[in-house]
Write a protein that holds these residues in place. Structure first.
Motif, PDB file in Angstrom:
ATOM      1  N   UNK A 511      -2.042  -9.209  41.513  1.00 23.46           N
ATOM      2  CA  UNK A 511      -0.600  -9.369  41.350  1.00 23.46           C
ATOM      3  C   UNK A 511      -0.109 -10.640  42.037  1.00 23.46           C
ATOM      4  N   UNK A 512       0.701 -11.456  41.366  1.00 20.70           N
ATOM      5  CA  UNK A 512       1.234 -12.650  42.037  1.00 20.70           C
ATOM      6  C   UNK A 512       2.305 -12.280  43.050  1.00 20.70           C
ATOM      7  N   UNK A 513       2.237 -12.923  44.214  1.00 21.47           N
ATOM      8  CA  UNK A 513       3.274 -12.763  45.223  1.00 21.47           C
ATOM      9  C   UNK A 513       3.857 -14.114  45.616  1.00 21.47           C
ATOM     10  N   UNK A 514       3.245 -15.183  45.103  1.00 19.82           N
ATOM     11  CA  UNK A 514       3.856 -16.498  45.132  1.00 19.82           C
ATOM     12  C   UNK A 514       4.351 -16.798  43.730  1.00 19.82           C
ATOM     13  N   UNK A 515       4.775 -18.038  43.495  1.00 17.92           N
ATOM     14  CA  UNK A 515       5.268 -18.399  42.172  1.00 17.92           C
ATOM     15  C   UNK A 515       4.143 -18.215  41.159  1.00 17.92           C
ATOM     16  N   UNK A 516       4.400 -17.506  40.057  1.00 22.52           N
ATOM     17  CA  UNK A 516       3.319 -17.180  39.110  1.00 22.52           C
ATOM     18  C   UNK A 516       2.854 -18.407  38.335  1.00 22.52           C
ATOM     19  N   UNK A 517       1.733 -18.975  38.756  1.00 18.49           N
ATOM     20  CA  UNK A 517       1.258 -20.208  38.126  1.00 18.49           C
ATOM     21  C   UNK A 517      -0.243 -20.216  37.895  1.00 18.49           C
ATOM     22  N   UNK A 518      -0.942 -19.091  38.160  1.00 21.76           N
ATOM     23  CA  UNK A 518      -2.377 -19.041  37.917  1.00 21.76           C
ATOM     24  C   UNK A 518      -2.636 -18.855  36.427  1.00 21.76           C
ATOM     25  N   UNK A 519      -3.863 -19.076  35.965  1.00 21.51           N
ATOM     26  CA  UNK A 519      -4.178 -18.805  34.555  1.00 21.51           C
ATOM     27  C   UNK A 519      -3.901 -17.363  34.146  1.00 21.51           C
ATOM     28  N   UNK A 520      -4.165 -16.398  35.038  1.00 19.34           N
ATOM     29  CA  UNK A 520      -3.846 -15.007  34.719  1.00 19.34           C
ATOM     30  C   UNK A 520      -2.342 -14.821  34.546  1.00 19.34           C
ATOM     31  N   UNK A 521      -1.557 -15.438  35.440  1.00 14.47           N
ATOM     32  CA  UNK A 521      -0.099 -15.354  35.310  1.00 14.47           C
ATOM     33  C   UNK A 521       0.362 -15.989  34.008  1.00 14.47           C
ATOM     34  N   UNK A 522      -0.219 -17.139  33.682  1.00 15.26           N
ATOM     35  CA  UNK A 522       0.178 -17.840  32.456  1.00 15.26           C
ATOM     36  C   UNK A 522      -0.081 -16.965  31.235  1.00 15.26           C
TER      37      UNK A 522
END
Length: 727
Positions: A511-522
């Motif tokens: 789960x993202x807890x910083x700004x969602x910018x990873x490939x999974x978040x994308x």
């Protein structure tokens, strides 16, 4: 890739200069690449060079017009000693003298040199990876250390002359430079500080099983057999050697006689007098931190960590954070979970505990820097029980006093100290706060904001941050944290099919807890724009929540991850009528692929469409190092291995399932999907299959578009997002 193109700035890859405090970096500025020089002493940030003159100089040399395009290359190299800049333009190296802005063609660079001048931007929360190159430069830059034909070689930078350091390597008794599981985030420095010795590894894999990699695309098919230690299978027997590059003399380090163990190394101590070795038993119950003499090979144990279950950090790459050396005072700091929470302990060079530095029911994560002269340790951790995944920066004295959190805002904070120790960079972001990088003095004073992300392109699309949530696990007691990704044009009056994006393995937080910018978040953001509500949550058994939380996985693989996701969906659906729980999909890669399969056969009433990419189907068929620390040996835990097998539940599949796998996967082997396919056939269950030739454990740049399109198409076709309100 699409999400990354929507974010400009907010990330800095510093290239430190000679004073140990100043640095330069490049960043995207609008449609151009700009280069900046930052000096903490004067608290200034100025252009590194005149981009207009640089464009003109390079354009005149290569016969092209670079007007208005900023720097004509994303990656540049700057040499402070001779005030030159090096760039890659159309595959050629161009050298520009900043005193005269005269350009000339440079020598062709090999992959090592290219990597050394190309910065890798890292946003807050992104994992660090070892770059993909095959040679390591010596400290003086004269030699490169590499591998070829199962042996270790040196290559002269000056004239390309080559010298074999070993000559007796074979396919099953090979010499190599790079370990298969690199230590920590920075890899291994095989060279001694004075450049006279190198560390190399030898592996005897004669007893190890092989998996076939069929290269179907060649004119005549070829089969390559890759050593692969499956759960309970015979392990390779590994050794660490020191080789004198001038005499060729070899010394084997004494790492004990236990046959089945893992060996890792950081390389030499800063003064070159000893070699740092980590020795881990097969089931990861014990880790020994050793120092070995590179001349005699004799070793001594400084620290032993044991656990009834598993030593958390070393069960996957990243365990190098367990020890931080203090070379000036001949001490070291150990990160230990001995009381159930990761904390810092100070030891002397003989392995005697001096004192504990941190305590409490919260985990320290890693040591960022140590100011030995000032007596401070800087590190990251999660000390806020109300927000257990927020990452903060702290410092504590080496005397155990003066503990202080240096960051306050929500989200994830990280720190990178300058080599001088006089200042540090502070990247940070939150789920609803774009990334920024600040420059601080060592005492915490803010000097300036070096880079702040511009998300105007995202805002123009209607960007809305994901919604954080907290629910109870399936035990009705344990709190779980997650987020919901919604379409940018979200309408609470509509009904949206739900997608669960999961991983579930004990090695990382999904789960993202910083700004969602990873490939999974994308991927989650992109799927949401197709008309889905995408949910991700970290279940029991995952990391960064203390030993008891992670130990839910121990000898219980496959028991809690899917029930926790089912409980999450029920609780979210009860208060969010826009979530249509009659149309639920699930997807993941690797362990996420395993759990996508698991969801479809363990809870078919809750999950209706699944996409399992590079999945593990059965734990007996998987890589020993990735499963044995958590489950023990199959022969000693047969019932639990059988319970965790998706093959044995194939007859429970009720929805639509797509499996995606590459034929050259050496992590989760292609045989896993073939075995799952066979189990479904024998159970009379239909399934869909996408085979991607020559793909390893993920799509990679040449297959990613096809991979992502197939994923999206499958969910759109079978979950039918409503094209417009009311339909």
């Amino acid at each position: 890739r699409g999400l990354a193109s929507m974010i400009r700035g907010g990330a800095v890859a510093p290239r430190w200069l000679g004073d140990g405090s100043s640095f330069w970096y490049t960043e995207q500025a609008g449609d151009s690449v700009a280069a900046w020089r930052v000096d903490p002493a004067t608290n200034t940030r100025v252009p590194l060079l005149d981009t207009g003159r640089l464009r003109q100089a390079i354009g005149a040399l290569v016969g092209r017009d670079f007007t208005g395009r900023g720097l004509p290359a994303a990656g540049i190299g700057y040499r402070e000693d001779d005030q030159t800049v090096r760039l890659q333009v159309d595959g050629d190296e161009i050298v520009v003298d900043l005193a005269t802005y005269q350009a000339r063609r440079g020598p062709t660079m090999n992959r090592v040199e290219r990597d050394r001048i190309t910065p890798r931007l890292v946003r807050p929360g992104f994992p660090q990876t070892i770059p993909d190159f095959y040679e390591l430069p010596s400290p003086d830059g004269r030699w490169f250390l590499g591998e070829r034909d199962r042996n270790v070689w040196l290559r002269s930078r000056a004239d390309g002359r080559e010298q074999a350091l070993t000559t007796d390597g074979t396919s099953d008794q090979e010499w190599y430079v790079f370990p298969s599981f690199p230590l920590g985030t920075a890899g291994v420095n095989n060279w001694s500080p004075d450049g006279t010795k190198v560390l190399v590894f030898r592996s005897d894999s004669r007893a190890v099983g092989r998996i076939p990699l069929v290269h179907w695309l060649k004119a005549v098919e070829e089969v390559e057999y890759q050593p692969f230690v499956k759960s309970g299978g015979a392990m390779a027997q590994n050794e660490i050697w020191v080789v004198d590059v001038r005499s060729g003399r070899r010394v084997k380090l004494d790492t004990g006689t236990e046959p089945d163990r893992y060996l890792e190394t950081w390389g030499f101590t800063p003064d070159g007098s000893e070699v740092i070795v980590f020795r881990i038993d097969r089931l990861f119950h014990r880790m020994d931190f050793l120092l070995a003499d590179p001349v005699t090979g004799k070793s001594r144990v400084l620290l032993t960590e044991t656990q009834r279950t598993f030593v958390k950090g070393i069960a996957y790459p990243g365990w190098g954070d367990l020890v931080t050396l203090l070379p000036k005072t001949k001490r070291f700091i150990a990160l230990s979970e001995r009381d159930g929470w990761d904390h810092l302990y100070l030891y002397d060079w003989q392995g005697q505990l001096i004192r504990r530095l941190t305590a409490g029911k919260w985990p320290a994560l890693n040591v960022a820097a140590v100011d030995e002269e000032g007596g401070w340790v800087y590190f990251t951790g999660h000390d806020d029980p109300r927000r257990p995944y927020d990452t903060h920066v702290y410092r504590v004295g080496l005397d155990g006093q003066g503990f202080k959190r240096l960051t306050e805002a929500t989200g994830r904070h990280f720190v990178q100290f300058a080599p001088s120790g006089k200042s540090y960079l502070h990247p940070h972001s939150a789920i609803d706060r774009p990334p920024a990088v600040e420059l601080h003095a060592a005492d915490g004073r803010l000097l300036q904001t070096v880079s702040k992300a511009d998300i105007s392109r995202l805002n123009a699309l209607g960007w809305k941050a994901p919604e954080p949530f907290r629910v109870k696990a399936a035990d009705d007691t344990t709190d779980l944290e997650g987020v919901i990704f919604k379409p940018f044009d979200f309408d609470s009056g509509r009904k949206y099919p739900v997608l669960v994006h999961l991983y579930g393995g004990p090695q990382l937080v999904m789960t993202p807890h910083g700004f969602p910018a990873t490939p999974d978040d994308a991927r989650s953001i992109a799927l949401a724009q197709l008309g889905f509500v995408v949910v991700t949550v970290d279940p029991r058994g995952t990391t960064e929540r203390g030993k008891a939380f992670q130990d839910w996985v121990y000898k219980n693989w496959g028991r809690y991850v899917i029930p926790d996701h089912v409980a999450t969906l029920k609780q979210l659906g009860a208060t969010r009528p826009f979530m249509d729980l009659t149309r639920v999909g699930v997807f993941g890669i690797s362990w996420g692929g395993y759990h996508a399969l698991r969801a479809m056969v363990q809870a078919p009433e809750a999950f209706h469409v699944g996409v399992a990419a590079a999945p593990v189907a059965d734990l007996d068929d998987h890589m020993a190092r990735a499963i044995e620390p958590y489950m023990g040996l199959p022969a000693e835990n047969r019932e639990a291995y059988d319970y965790a097998s998706n093959l044995l539940l194939a007859n429970r599949l009720g929805g639509r399932l797509l499996m995606i796998h590459g034929t050259s996967d050496v992590n989760a082997s292609f045989s896993a999907t073939m075995k799952m396919a066979n189990a479904l056939i024998e159970a009379g269950k239909p399934y869909d299959l996408l085979v991607i030739p020559e793909m390893n454990h993920g799509p990679g740049p040449t297959r990613s578009d096809y991979f992502e399109t197939a994923l999206k198409r499958y969910f759109v076709e079978h979950l039918r997002p409503d094209p417009e309100p009311g339909r």
